[in-house]
Design an enzyme around this catalytic site. Structure first.
Site, short mmCIF file in Angstrom:
data_model
loop_
_atom_site.label_atom_id
_atom_site.label_comp_id
_atom_site.label_asym_id
_atom_site.label_seq_id
_atom_site.Cartn_x
_atom_site.Cartn_y
_atom_site.Cartn_z
N SER A 262 45.21 44.16 28.41
CA SER A 262 44.99 45.11 29.50
C SER A 262 45.71 44.64 30.75
O SER A 262 46.16 43.49 30.85
CB SER A 262 43.49 45.23 29.79
OG SER A 262 43.02 44.05 30.42
N LYS A 263 45.78 45.53 31.73
CA LYS A 263 46.40 45.20 33.02
C LYS A 263 45.65 44.04 33.68
O LYS A 263 46.25 43.19 34.33
CB LYS A 263 46.40 46.42 33.91
CG LYS A 263 47.02 46.19 35.28
CD LYS A 263 46.92 47.42 36.14
CE LYS A 263 47.24 47.09 37.58
NZ LYS A 263 46.39 46.12 38.21
N ARG A 264 44.34 44.01 33.49
CA ARG A 264 43.53 42.93 34.08
C ARG A 264 43.97 41.56 33.58
O ARG A 264 43.93 40.58 34.31
CB ARG A 264 42.04 43.15 33.77
CG ARG A 264 41.39 44.24 34.61
CD ARG A 264 39.89 44.26 34.41
NE ARG A 264 39.53 44.56 33.03
CZ ARG A 264 39.48 45.78 32.51
NH1 ARG A 264 39.77 46.82 33.26
NH2 ARG A 264 39.13 45.97 31.25
#
Length: 505
Positions: A262-264
């Site tokens: 994910s972007k996180r």
């Protein structure tokens, strides 16, 4: 029967930046199409009007231009099977929705969100299917007159696919083999919404793939649960002969821990998950991109190609053209691929090594000009030739070799303490006299004369070289000393040495 032409598609939704997993899916579609002399179609899936983000479509197209993945037809590329934007195909879909309704393969449902929520409260793990549809408000439980009256009064509705119980649905997957699913566990998916007069992903994809003559659907593993429905829809339309072959690619997984990338994860570990920098028009938040972080598009392609597939050899560096004949969709891994972002950095370093000093200097030159406006490309190229093998990104060159262009204004305390001896000032003053006497300041001539002088004086080579480096560089880094002094030239070398002796004593 003639063999079908290979036609594949990449069909993103314009809901924001393009995730790096989507880039890999597009890449595998590209390799498959090129390998079979087929076509790659670019389609935009914008049937969910609530999630549309301005600028996303243009961002996706620009990403592929940067990466060098070329489409043969589709949005902005032309072609004779358009329109390729789903929101422009409303009338086409309506015709096929009606076809399913007329054939009793679908039905109209009027249940409100509140009524559906109430059912979920009543029935544990509720799903709208062959077991529960008779309890709901739809055209199977209402009279024809009631249905017509409700539609005429403007009552919002959806069209659901009527999944028949007791069927064995077989999905032939090029990566996973035969997948069998019992229709009883499938729900009656929504195919069309009267609210925006648009189909859902499921219907739009089937209709588009059929009309655009798509032969193979290569997509992410997350779409595998929808494959049985798509097979049933092909059957419902009587299109079994044109059904594409499926291939569901493994997920890209977090570099650490479990779950999908994910972007996180990128924010947390300091790497991009988007091909280009993305500024969210809603939040104003800017996300990093591989292009802006200084990656070469070829390095990104090479890195992604080997996430979930490999050619079965030790070779790791491949151009896009070299990947085409080697790629084999059936050899893709079934298991998810861990996103080892540090390997992406390694690939970028390898591509810096592959490129000529002239190519890298062209990229480095604007950075140097910001600091030293009068610097020449020729001198920047000479420095790049000496230093490019030490970096993974062009932007890393300036802090590493700024001393070639700017004299040090201070001297690293730790290095000075270790390298500047009691007799360094006296020895370096003598070296200045030696260097001033040289008419030929070339690397080779300097090296010969200075080494002779050191031997003659019986000085320690390491002491002289380390102290000399400190005077020219300001710290203990850089290439060979004669490379540095020959580049700086006689005047600049001696000036720096005198200044350092005055400061360091």
């Amino acid at each position: 029967m003639a063999e079908r032409r290979v036609r594949v598609r990449f069909a993103p939704s314009p809901t924001g930046a393009l995730h790096i997993g989507g880039v890999r899916t597009a890449l595998y579609n590209y390799l498959f199409a090129r390998q079979h002399g087929g076509d790659l179609v670019f389609r935009i899936e914008d049937t969910d009007s609530t999630r549309f983000v301005p600028g996303a479509e243009e961002y996706i197209i620009e990403s592929f231009k940067w990466l060098g993945i070329q489409f043969d037809e589709g949005v902005s590329f032309g072609g004779d099977k358009g329109p390729y934007r789903q929101s422009e195909r409303r009338d086409i879909y309506k015709k096929y929705v009606q076809q399913l309704l007329d054939a009793d393969k679908a039905y109209i449902a009027f249940d409100t969100p509140e009524e559906l929520e109430q059912k979920r409260q009543e029935i544990q793990n509720f799903q709208y299917d062959c077991h529960t549809r008779q309890q709901m408000r739809n055209s199977l439980t209402l009279s024809e007159e009631e249905v017509e009256q409700m539609i005429a009064s403007g009552k919002q509705y959806v069209v659901r696919f009527k999944v028949e119980a007791g069927q064995d649905i077989q999905v032939n997957d090029l990566i996973r083999g035969e997948v069998h699913v019992k229709s009883d566990i499938c729900d009656d998916k929504v195919l069309y919404k009267s609210a925006d007069e648009l189909p859902t992903y499921h219907l739009a994809n089937i209709v588009d793939d059929h009309l655009m003559e798509i032969s193979h659907v290569i997509r992410g593993e997350e779409w595998l649960p929808s494959a049985p429905l798509h097979v049933m829809l092909y059957r419902a339309f009587g299109w079994e002969d044109t059904m594409p072959e499926f291939a569901h690619l493994p997920l890209l997984l977090k570099p650490d821990g479990k779950g999908k990338l994910s972007k996180r994860d990128g924010d947390r570990l300091g790497f991009p998950v988007f091909p280009l920098e993305w500024k969210d028009p809603k939040t104003g938040e800017t996300s990093r991109g591989y292009r802006e972080d200084g990656y070469f598009p070829e390095a990104v392609i090479n890195f992604l190609a080997l996430l979930g597939w490999n050619p079965g050899t030790e070779q790791e560096i491949f151009s896009l053209d070299e990947l085409v004949p080697l790629f084999d969709i059936s050899k893709c891994s079934k298991a998810g691929a861990k996103f080892a972002y540090d390997k992406g950095i390694w690939f970028n370093h390898e591509y810096i090594l592959k490129k000529s000093a002239e190519e890298i200097a062209q990229l480095f030159f604007p950075i140097v000009k910001e600091h030293c406006p009068n610097e020449t490309l020729e001198r920047v190229t000479a420095v790049t030739a000496m230093m490019k093998d030490r970096v993974s990104f062009v932007k890393e060159l300036w802090p590493l070799c700024s001393f070639f262009f700017e004299a040090p204004t201070s001297y690293d305390e730790k290095t000075a303490k270790k390298r500047w001896k009691e007799d360094s000032a006296q020895q370096l003053t003598e070296l200045i006299d030696v260097l001033e006497g040289l008419d030929d300041f070339s690397l080779e001539h300097q090296e010969q004369v200075v080494h002779q002088w050191i031997e003659q004086k019986e000085y320690k080579l390491g002491n002289i070289m380390n102290a000399w480096r400190l005077t020219l560089v300001g710290e203990g880094k850089g290439p060979g000393m004669f490379d540095i002094s020959a580049f700086l030239g006689k005047t600049e070398t001696i000036e720096r040495m005198k200044k350092a002796i005055a400061v360091l004593g």
